[in-house]
Design a protein around this motif. Sequence first.
Motif, PDB file in Angstrom:
ATOM      1  N   ALA A 114       0.815  -1.223   0.000  1.00 22.60           N
ATOM      2  CA  ALA A 114       0.000   0.000   0.000  1.00 22.60           C
ATOM      3  C   ALA A 114       0.845   1.268   0.000  1.00 22.60           C
ATOM      4  O   ALA A 114       0.314   2.369   0.001  1.00 22.60           O
ATOM      5  CB  ALA A 114      -0.931  -0.009   1.213  1.00 22.60           C
ATOM      6  N   ASP A 115       2.176   1.135   0.029  1.00 24.40           N
ATOM      7  CA  ASP A 115       3.030   2.323   0.146  1.00 24.40           C
ATOM      8  C   ASP A 115       4.273   2.104  -0.723  1.00 24.40           C
ATOM      9  O   ASP A 115       5.222   1.427  -0.317  1.00 24.40           O
ATOM     10  CB  ASP A 115       3.397   2.516   1.627  1.00 24.40           C
ATOM     11  N   SER A 116       4.265   2.725  -1.900  1.00 23.29           N
ATOM     12  CA  SER A 116       5.357   2.429  -2.847  1.00 23.29           C
ATOM     13  C   SER A 116       6.695   2.985  -2.365  1.00 23.29           C
ATOM     14  O   SER A 116       7.743   2.382  -2.586  1.00 23.29           O
ATOM     15  CB  SER A 116       5.006   2.976  -4.225  1.00 23.29           C
ATOM     16  N   GLU A 117       6.685   4.116  -1.675  1.00 17.46           N
ATOM     17  CA  GLU A 117       7.946   4.680  -1.170  1.00 17.46           C
ATOM     18  C   GLU A 117       8.583   3.712  -0.162  1.00 17.46           C
ATOM     19  O   GLU A 117       9.780   3.420  -0.224  1.00 17.46           O
ATOM     20  CB  GLU A 117       7.681   6.034  -0.512  1.00 17.46           C
ATOM     21  N   ALA A 118       7.745   3.214   0.755  1.00 19.66           N
ATOM     22  CA  ALA A 118       8.243   2.268   1.755  1.00 19.66           C
ATOM     23  C   ALA A 118       8.743   1.004   1.068  1.00 19.66           C
ATOM     24  O   ALA A 118       9.795   0.450   1.432  1.00 19.66           O
ATOM     25  CB  ALA A 118       7.144   1.934   2.771  1.00 19.66           C
ATOM     26  N   ALA A 119       8.015   0.556   0.036  1.00 21.45           N
ATOM     27  CA  ALA A 119       8.393  -0.676  -0.660  1.00 21.45           C
ATOM     28  C   ALA A 119       9.762  -0.514  -1.328  1.00 21.45           C
ATOM     29  O   ALA A 119      10.624  -1.395  -1.242  1.00 21.45           O
ATOM     30  CB  ALA A 119       7.327  -1.043  -1.683  1.00 21.45           C
ATOM     31  N   ALA A 120       9.971   0.637  -1.970  1.00 21.30           N
ATOM     32  CA  ALA A 120      11.252   0.877  -2.644  1.00 21.30           C
ATOM     33  C   ALA A 120      12.400   0.890  -1.635  1.00 21.30           C
ATOM     34  O   ALA A 120      13.451   0.280  -1.849  1.00 21.30           O
ATOM     35  CB  ALA A 120      11.193   2.197  -3.404  1.00 21.30           C
ATOM     36  N   LEU A 121      12.180   1.564  -0.509  1.00 19.99           N
ATOM     37  CA  LEU A 121      13.224   1.623   0.523  1.00 19.99           C
ATOM     38  C   LEU A 121      13.514   0.239   1.101  1.00 19.99           C
ATOM     39  O   LEU A 121      14.666  -0.118   1.362  1.00 19.99           O
ATOM     40  CB  LEU A 121      12.786   2.559   1.655  1.00 19.99           C
ATOM     41  N   ALA A 122      12.442  -0.538   1.306  1.00 18.09           N
ATOM     42  CA  ALA A 122      12.617  -1.871   1.876  1.00 18.09           C
ATOM     43  C   ALA A 122      13.457  -2.730   0.951  1.00 18.09           C
ATOM     44  O   ALA A 122      14.276  -3.537   1.387  1.00 18.09           O
ATOM     45  CB  ALA A 122      11.257  -2.516   2.128  1.00 18.09           C
ATOM     46  N   GLN A 123      13.274  -2.514  -0.351  1.00 18.63           N
ATOM     47  CA  GLN A 123      14.057  -3.294  -1.313  1.00 18.63           C
ATOM     48  C   GLN A 123      15.530  -2.866  -1.302  1.00 18.63           C
ATOM     49  O   GLN A 123      16.431  -3.691  -1.321  1.00 18.63           O
ATOM     50  CB  GLN A 123      13.459  -3.103  -2.703  1.00 18.63           C
ATOM     51  N   GLN A 124      15.737  -1.545  -1.234  1.00 18.84           N
ATOM     52  CA  GLN A 124      17.121  -1.016  -1.186  1.00 18.84           C
ATOM     53  C   GLN A 124      17.842  -1.406   0.096  1.00 18.84           C
ATOM     54  O   GLN A 124      19.044  -1.536   0.124  1.00 18.84           O
ATOM     55  CB  GLN A 124      17.059   0.514  -1.189  1.00 18.84           C
ATOM     56  N   HIS A 125      17.092  -1.502   1.193  1.00 22.46           N
ATOM     57  CA  HIS A 125      17.722  -1.724   2.506  1.00 22.46           C
ATOM     58  C   HIS A 125      17.129  -2.964   3.178  1.00 22.46           C
ATOM     59  O   HIS A 125      16.352  -2.852   4.124  1.00 22.46           O
ATOM     60  CB  HIS A 125      17.502  -0.518   3.433  1.00 22.46           C
ATOM     61  N   PRO A 126      17.507  -4.137   2.714  1.00 21.79           N
ATOM     62  CA  PRO A 126      16.915  -5.348   3.301  1.00 21.79           C
ATOM     63  C   PRO A 126      17.246  -5.508   4.785  1.00 21.79           C
ATOM     64  O   PRO A 126      16.531  -6.185   5.509  1.00 21.79           O
ATOM     65  CB  PRO A 126      17.528  -6.480   2.463  1.00 21.79           C
ATOM     66  N   GLU A 127      18.302  -4.865   5.250  1.00 22.27           N
ATOM     67  CA  GLU A 127      18.714  -5.011   6.650  1.00 22.27           C
ATOM     68  C   GLU A 127      18.206  -3.863   7.524  1.00 22.27           C
ATOM     69  O   GLU A 127      18.709  -3.641   8.638  1.00 22.27           O
ATOM     70  CB  GLU A 127      20.250  -5.063   6.735  1.00 22.27           C
ATOM     71  N   ALA A 128      17.216  -3.128   7.028  1.00 25.66           N
ATOM     72  CA  ALA A 128      16.782  -1.919   7.747  1.00 25.66           C
ATOM     73  C   ALA A 128      16.404  -2.210   9.207  1.00 25.66           C
ATOM     74  O   ALA A 128      16.755  -1.439  10.104  1.00 25.66           O
ATOM     75  CB  ALA A 128      15.605  -1.267   7.011  1.00 25.66           C
ATOM     76  N   GLY A 129      15.714  -3.324   9.434  1.00 26.99           N
ATOM     77  CA  GLY A 129      15.273  -3.651  10.797  1.00 26.99           C
ATOM     78  C   GLY A 129      16.451  -3.694  11.765  1.00 26.99           C
ATOM     79  O   GLY A 129      16.408  -3.102  12.851  1.00 26.99           O
ATOM     80  N   ARG A 130      17.504  -4.398  11.334  1.00 23.78           N
ATOM     81  CA  ARG A 130      18.690  -4.537  12.182  1.00 23.78           C
ATOM     82  C   ARG A 130      19.398  -3.183  12.344  1.00 23.78           C
ATOM     83  O   ARG A 130      19.870  -2.826  13.418  1.00 23.78           O
ATOM     84  CB  ARG A 130      19.635  -5.551  11.537  1.00 23.78           C
ATOM     85  N   GLU A 131      19.447  -2.430  11.250  1.00 19.09           N
ATOM     86  CA  GLU A 131      20.133  -1.132  11.281  1.00 19.09           C
ATOM     87  C   GLU A 131      19.425  -0.132  12.208  1.00 19.09           C
ATOM     88  O   GLU A 131      20.072   0.678  12.871  1.00 19.09           O
ATOM     89  CB  GLU A 131      20.223  -0.547   9.864  1.00 19.09           C
TER      90      GLU A 131
END
Length: 618
Positions: free
Chosen positions: A237-254
Amino acid sequence: MADPAVGDSSGAGSPVNFRAALRGMFGAALERLSADGIVAIAAEDLSGLLEQVRETADQKFGDYSGTMAMALAKRAGKKPRDVAIEIINRLDVGDLFEPPAEPVGPGFINVRVRDDALARAVVAAVHDARHGVAPVAVPETIVLDYSSPNVAKPMHVGHIRSTVIGDALAKILKFRGHHTITDNHLGDWGTQFGMILWGWKHCRDDARFAADPTAELGRLYRLVRKVADRKPEELAADSEAAALAQQHPEAGREVLAETARLHEGDPENRALWERFMPVCRAEIDRIYSRLHVSFDHTLGESFYQPLLGGVVADLVQKGIARESRGAIGVFLNGDDQPPLLIRKADGAFLYATTDLATIQWRLEHWKPERILYVVDHRQSQHFEQLFATARKWGAGDVELVHVAFGTVLGDDGKPFKTRSGDTVGLEALLDEGVARALGVVTAADAERGTGTAADQQRGIAEAVGIGAIKYADLSQNRTTDYVFSFDKMLQLTGNTAAYMQYAVARVEGIFAKGGIDRGQMRRECHGVLLTDPRERTLALKLLRFAETLEDVEADYRPNVLTAYLYDVAGAYSTFYDALSVLKAAGAERASRLALCDLTGQVLRKGLELLGIRMPERM
Ligand code: ARG
């Protein structure tokens, strides 16, 4: 001889709490009963037995009823009626009550307030700036921990409960004569900062931050939470979030690493935190100012950080906490139950560690007898473990209370959400309440043709709308979940803020209409006639303000006060609809005006104690 229903004209007299007085009289009777060997009563049982002196459900049975004969008879193997008779024989009701005759039913002791005593008490209350409520005999220092949102996340509807209930309890306890200290225990150090720090470093918008820093931090929080959580339905439902999630698969840990860096004192993250905090504070302060809520202290979680290492070391040294798989915890219920963790294996401290440091700090600096935590019921286990640990640690006699409350639900019975699925932001909710109140106010104005100026209408709508939201919350039993409904809370009839605000305006309108100086009226009030049963019922209700506030304190339930105020408004309507006030004459008119005056005083004070403002006009 003066008419028996006319109060003593020699002076105003002191305030009377009939129930407290009657409990004292029953107490003396029960002590005699025990001393005379009829039924043995241990001193520590006395207060529980005296709580069984209560308002009667139906006035035809008198005003108060003592029901302890049943329990006492059972213990002693006697007949309840016989025990009741023995109590009555020892009961000295002085000049406040009519001596009870016979026990009623299985052994109820019904007592009626003497009309002359009631009239005297009304006069005393009319003259009393505290409306007949005497301050508590033994004031305590009470810390109230409430509101306490996690900043940098938008406040939502759940936060209103803690804020509004806590604020009302603080006002009531203070009016009762306690020394209250209110403290907003802000969550200003938690993992939400990891999200904002990560967002700041990866996807901030400087122009937006310059224009509206709060909105930009809120946007970053919401965006990064989705990126870190990686929930497919949210990303879809959120393309900006989706793009970032793809670029930064480790975001949760970071994100977690950013929080850890902040806690370790990393200068960059610390500087950013210091830059964000005033923005976060401004955001919540705006909401508090609209709610007219303020705190004596706002010592957030960050304030206690320097103490946490010492807390853990002390608990370990005293043998209260120990290591388990690298972490440190307090094992309260044996080894198989999960411990209260106070340090993680990676060295990080926890919510509970901060709360322990907070208890220690408050005891040292404020020396309270009680600390109340007005927090969501979902944290019950946390507080049970926290309090048990504090006890072991030597928190001593301080009474620690979790004043828990239920969830706010939508019409569908599920936690209150907007259509997009986000929980409703608190500010949007307040705006909508005020907008709807404005609709009600302008419609009423158009109907009456009063032509109120637009800015005055807006002022009225603010008091009515915010009052409605607060009152709806306060009038619920705090432990149950409640359904949030603008339609219901803005109704002009029923137990709502608008109805109560109207009631005050109506009562007070009489004085304007009659051109009566209320101050002079009070000064000249030396006695009242309570000949009509509707006058008597209203008078007795008004004099129950003190016992109502006592009951609010006993269980920390503001809804006991809203129910009482609604009752008073009802008794007033019955009185006013049946009896003329301004058109009455002589002593009758003066008495009825005194009842109107006291009704206005009690309702106004009651709303004030709930944090509900009176609009300048209704
Ligand atoms: N910040 C917490 C939350 O939003 C509530 C804090 C309550 N107070 C406390 N001393 N733990 O869940």
